[in-house]
Motif scaffolding. Structure first.
Motif, short mmCIF file in Angstrom:
data_model
loop_
_atom_site.label_atom_id
_atom_site.label_comp_id
_atom_site.label_asym_id
_atom_site.label_seq_id
_atom_site.Cartn_x
_atom_site.Cartn_y
_atom_site.Cartn_z
N LEU A 3 0.85 -1.18 0.00
CA LEU A 3 0.00 0.00 0.00
C LEU A 3 0.89 1.23 0.00
O LEU A 3 1.75 1.38 0.87
CB LEU A 3 -0.91 0.02 1.23
N ILE A 4 0.66 2.10 -0.97
CA ILE A 4 1.51 3.28 -1.15
C ILE A 4 0.71 4.55 -0.86
O ILE A 4 -0.41 4.71 -1.34
CB ILE A 4 2.07 3.33 -2.57
N ASP A 55 -0.61 -8.87 -5.05
CA ASP A 55 0.39 -9.95 -5.00
C ASP A 55 0.83 -10.39 -6.39
O ASP A 55 1.93 -10.95 -6.55
CB ASP A 55 -0.18 -11.15 -4.23
N ASP A 56 0.00 -10.16 -7.40
CA ASP A 56 0.40 -10.51 -8.77
C ASP A 56 0.84 -9.27 -9.55
O ASP A 56 0.78 -9.23 -10.78
CB ASP A 56 -0.72 -11.25 -9.50
N ASN A 57 1.27 -8.22 -8.79
CA ASN A 57 1.88 -7.01 -9.36
C ASN A 57 0.95 -6.17 -10.22
O ASN A 57 1.41 -5.46 -11.12
CB ASN A 57 3.15 -7.37 -10.15
N GLN A 58 -0.34 -6.22 -9.95
CA GLN A 58 -1.27 -5.32 -10.60
C GLN A 58 -1.35 -4.04 -9.77
O GLN A 58 -1.29 -4.07 -8.54
CB GLN A 58 -2.65 -5.95 -10.72
N VAL A 59 -1.49 -2.89 -10.44
CA VAL A 59 -1.56 -1.60 -9.75
C VAL A 59 -3.02 -1.14 -9.74
O VAL A 59 -3.63 -0.96 -10.79
CB VAL A 59 -0.67 -0.55 -10.44
N LEU A 60 -3.55 -0.95 -8.53
CA LEU A 60 -4.92 -0.49 -8.36
C LEU A 60 -4.92 0.89 -7.72
O LEU A 60 -4.10 1.18 -6.85
CB LEU A 60 -5.72 -1.46 -7.48
N ILE A 61 -5.87 1.72 -8.13
CA ILE A 61 -6.02 3.05 -7.52
C ILE A 61 -7.48 3.28 -7.16
O ILE A 61 -8.36 2.52 -7.57
CB ILE A 61 -5.51 4.18 -8.45
#
Length: 202
Positions: A3-4, A55-61
């Motif tokens: 989480l960024i 965990d599978d390196n998808q970026v969600l916003i």
């Protein structure tokens, strides 16, 4: 998961708290949309927080879309399945107004702290301030009727929105004017998930 975003963002904080409620382990990277702009742009070209790397390196916003994803990802259901349709509608309504309060509070903070004073447009500030008060009056009235679970999406959204508004705009929105919102948030902030996810990091 990663989480960024800084926890002084109510949107980032609501996701972080809810991830703890769901029991999802995650790494938190407190990157700022201001001081870490270039680093964030490499991860998310819109430089928008919260950003979630799955965990599978998808970026969600978008905090609401992230929460929807997390509820499907997690096997844990924090909201009782016995909740009535009326309670579910109440929670959706309160969540919507809490997010509106977040949006207007953030707009005012940006207007006051980011935009040069000579370029601030007072009619616009007056407009979004009226909208902010409208959101909090609606929430305060709603909380007089009934309280959502403090660890539900609605409860978390209200509490993080009030804490942000109270800290960032104390001269605009007062606890005396919206006592139910202040009282609800005071109790919510005593929950472990809130205490371990403070708005101001030391």
């Amino acid at each position: 998961m990663i989480l960024i975003g800084m926890l002084d963002s109510p949107y980032v904080r609501r996701v972080a708290i809810y991830m703890k409620v769901l029991g999802i382990q995650f790494e938190h990277r407190p990157l700022s949309v201001f001081s870490d702009f270039d680093a964030l742009a490499k991860i998310n070209p819109t430089v928008k927080v919260p950003t979630l790397i799955t965990d599978d390196n998808q970026v969600l916003i978008d905090s609401t879309l992230i929460i929807n994803y997390l509820e499907k990802y997690s096997a844990h259901t924090p909201v009782p399945t016995s909740a009535s349709e009326a309670e579910e509608q109440r929670d959706l309504r309160l969540t919507g107004f809490a997010l509106a309060a977040c949006e207007k509070a953030v707009q005012i903070v940006y207007e006051q702290r980011v935009r040069p004073e000579e370029k601030q447009h007072q009619p616009w500030v007056n407009r979004i301030t009226q909208q902010l008060h409208g959101a909090w009056q609606t929430l305060d009235n709603g909380l007089r009727e009934s309280h959502p679970d403090m660890l539900s999406v609605a409860g978390i959204s209200i509490a993080v929105a009030w804490s942000f508004t109270d800290v960032m705009l104390p001269d605009t929105v007062s606890r005396a004017r919206y006592p139910e919102a202040a009282r609800f948030t005071s109790l919510a902030e005593q929950q472990t998930e809130f205490l371990t996810t403070p708005m101001k990091q030391t």
